[in-house]
Scaffold this motif. Structure first.
Motif, PDB file in Angstrom:
ATOM      1  N   ARG A  63       0.821  -1.211   0.000  1.00  0.00           N
ATOM      2  CA  ARG A  63       0.000   0.000   0.000  1.00  0.00           C
ATOM      3  C   ARG A  63       0.864   1.274   0.000  1.00  0.00           C
ATOM      4  NH1 ARG A  63      -3.077   0.824   4.438  1.00  0.00           N
ATOM      5  NH2 ARG A  63      -4.714   1.881   3.259  1.00  0.00           N
ATOM      6  N   MET A  64       1.922   1.254  -0.825  1.00  0.00           N
ATOM      7  CA  MET A  64       2.793   2.421  -0.931  1.00  0.00           C
ATOM      8  C   MET A  64       1.998   3.618  -1.425  1.00  0.00           C
ATOM      9  SD  MET A  64       6.155   2.926  -3.376  1.00  0.00           S
ATOM     10  CE  MET A  64       6.997   1.521  -2.658  1.00  0.00           C
ATOM     11  N   LEU A  65       2.195   4.755  -0.741  1.00  0.00           N
ATOM     12  CA  LEU A  65       1.453   5.968  -1.086  1.00  0.00           C
ATOM     13  C   LEU A  65       2.441   7.066  -1.451  1.00  0.00           C
ATOM     14  CD1 LEU A  65      -1.482   7.039  -1.180  1.00  0.00           C
ATOM     15  CD2 LEU A  65      -1.127   7.903   1.146  1.00  0.00           C
ATOM     16  N   PHE A  66       2.233   7.679  -2.626  1.00  0.00           N
ATOM     17  CA  PHE A  66       3.103   8.742  -3.119  1.00  0.00           C
ATOM     18  C   PHE A  66       2.474  10.105  -2.872  1.00  0.00           C
ATOM     19  CE2 PHE A  66       4.273   5.072  -5.680  1.00  0.00           C
ATOM     20  CZ  PHE A  66       5.654   5.136  -5.700  1.00  0.00           C
ATOM     21  N   ALA A  67       3.325  11.079  -2.544  1.00  0.00           N
ATOM     22  CA  ALA A  67       2.853  12.452  -2.396  1.00  0.00           C
ATOM     23  C   ALA A  67       2.734  13.097  -3.767  1.00  0.00           C
ATOM     24  CB  ALA A  67       3.824  13.261  -1.547  1.00  0.00           C
ATOM     25  N   PRO A  68       1.743  13.943  -3.977  1.00  0.00           N
ATOM     26  CA  PRO A  68       1.666  14.686  -5.242  1.00  0.00           C
ATOM     27  C   PRO A  68       2.851  15.650  -5.364  1.00  0.00           C
ATOM     28  CG  PRO A  68      -0.416  14.792  -4.021  1.00  0.00           C
ATOM     29  CD  PRO A  68       0.614  14.234  -3.093  1.00  0.00           C
ATOM     30  N   ASP A  69       3.351  15.813  -6.591  1.00  0.00           N
ATOM     31  CA  ASP A  69       4.361  16.836  -6.843  1.00  0.00           C
ATOM     32  C   ASP A  69       3.706  18.213  -6.703  1.00  0.00           C
ATOM     33  OD1 ASP A  69       6.049  14.731  -7.508  1.00  0.00           O
ATOM     34  OD2 ASP A  69       5.633  14.899  -9.654  1.00  0.00           O
TER      35      ASP A  69
END
Length: 347
Positions: free
Chosen positions: A282-288
């Motif tokens: 469940r890796m979650l990326f931050a928006p650029d």
């Protein structure tokens, strides 16, 4: 603009050091020039990603050694060095050597875990011990003990006419152990870093707890708070517990029309992955964050993770050109940084 009650104290940047495999020297030289520019612009630190068997910097320690002789003030770090690829004793020797060459400016950022695509490389990386290697926290803890000067062996002293041996890693660089960082994306790792005396690097990736809603900023905030609580309760702290945040920011204040279009395409391509957790972990990326410095500052002030820190190392986009990095770094230093209460370093 929203006011921040906590001015940004330290401002750094992070680069992957991308290069063309047909001309790798040019890419490495570009990275060194970017670091030199960062010092002239007053940045407090420059950080290097660690990329093995890719077209990015595979040896950030070598780059830091070169950069240390072309700069005099800016701190140099890794974010992060994956310890699964390293021998802790040999790495401790290299880090101490470069720290001394730099005048005490090295900030090693570390992580643990099995090397990426391990099955494809283990026969060359660890041909005789691939199944026995320990990729746990113990590996980075061993490095920390060796950097701090703990004994490696009982044997030491003079042998023969000129040979003299030490029982600890040499050279020893006093103060380096207080500048060790751990790159954590989970609450478990953040707590471990706090309990074991490491500073904390947070980035644009987090792993939520099972019960947590997939809201990046809130998850990052909870991890930072868990780290600080663990550090405060621990007797292992080597120095003041520091936290640095590393989001991707792309200010467009002085960008050309062509650059703005290019930057927006980059962000648009990466945005879908930020909408939901990715993969079994469940890796979650931050928006650029893209826009004018004023717009980015507003978003940062509203970001729960940013509200917890007073130092950052903004990540530069991976695939841009040298002139793009010059524009972005210049805007960060002259517009975004001051909008966040930061004052450029001098000297």
């Amino acid at each position: 603009m929203t006011d921040s009650s906590r001015p940004l104290r330290k401002l750094g940047f992070l680069t992957i050091g991308l290069f063309d495999p047909a001309d790798p020297a040019a890419g490495h030289e570009s990275t060194l020039q970017v670091i030199e520019l960062g010092e002239r612009l007053g940045f407090d630190s420059a950080w290097l990603r660690h990329r093995h068997l890719q077209f990015g910097i595979s040896s950030p320690i070598a780059i830091m050694a070169a950069a240390s002789q072309r700069t005099s003030r800016i701190e140099l770090g890794t974010a992060v060095t994956p310890m699964g690829w390293e021998n802790p004793l040999r790495l401790a020797e290299d880090l101490a050597t470069v720290d001394l060459l730099s005048g005490g400016r090295i900030n090693p950022g570390l992580s643990v875990g099995e090397p990426m695509h391990y099955d494809t490389v283990k026969h060359e990386l660890y041909p005789d011990s691939a199944e026995l290697e320990d990729f746990s926290y113990a590996r980075v803890d061993r490095l920390a003990r060796l950097v701090a000067g703990e004994p490696v062996r009982e044997f030491s002293g003079k042998q023969g006419v000129v040979e003299e041996f030490s029982n600890r890693v040499e050279p020893h660089s006093s103060g380096l152990s207080e500048r060790l960082w751990y790159g954590a994306a989970s609450k478990k790792s953040a707590i471990w870093a706090g309990e074991n005396g490491f500073n904390l690097l947070t980035s644009s990736v987090v792993f939520p707890e099972e019960h947590q809603e997939p809201v990046f900023a809130q998850i990052q905030q909870s991890q930072i708070r868990a780290y600080r609580a663990a550090a405060e309760a621990s007797a292992q702290t080597r120095g003041p517990a520091r936290v640095s945040q590393g989001l991707v920011v792309i200010p467009t204040d002085s960008a050309s029309v062509k650059q703005r279009e290019k930057y927006q395409r980059y962000v648009d391509e990466r945005t879908p992955r930020t909408k939901a957790p990715q993969g079994p972990k469940r890796m979650l990326f931050a928006p650029d964050l893209i826009g004018t410095s004023e717009q980015i500052a507003e978003q940062l002030y509203a970001h729960a993770g940013f509200q917890e820190v007073d130092e950052v190392a903004f990540a530069l986009p991976f695939s841009f050109d040298h002139e793009d990095y010059v524009q972005i770094l210049t805007d960060i230093s002259t517009k975004l940084g001051p909008a966040l209460g930061w004052t450029p370093s001098k000297g």
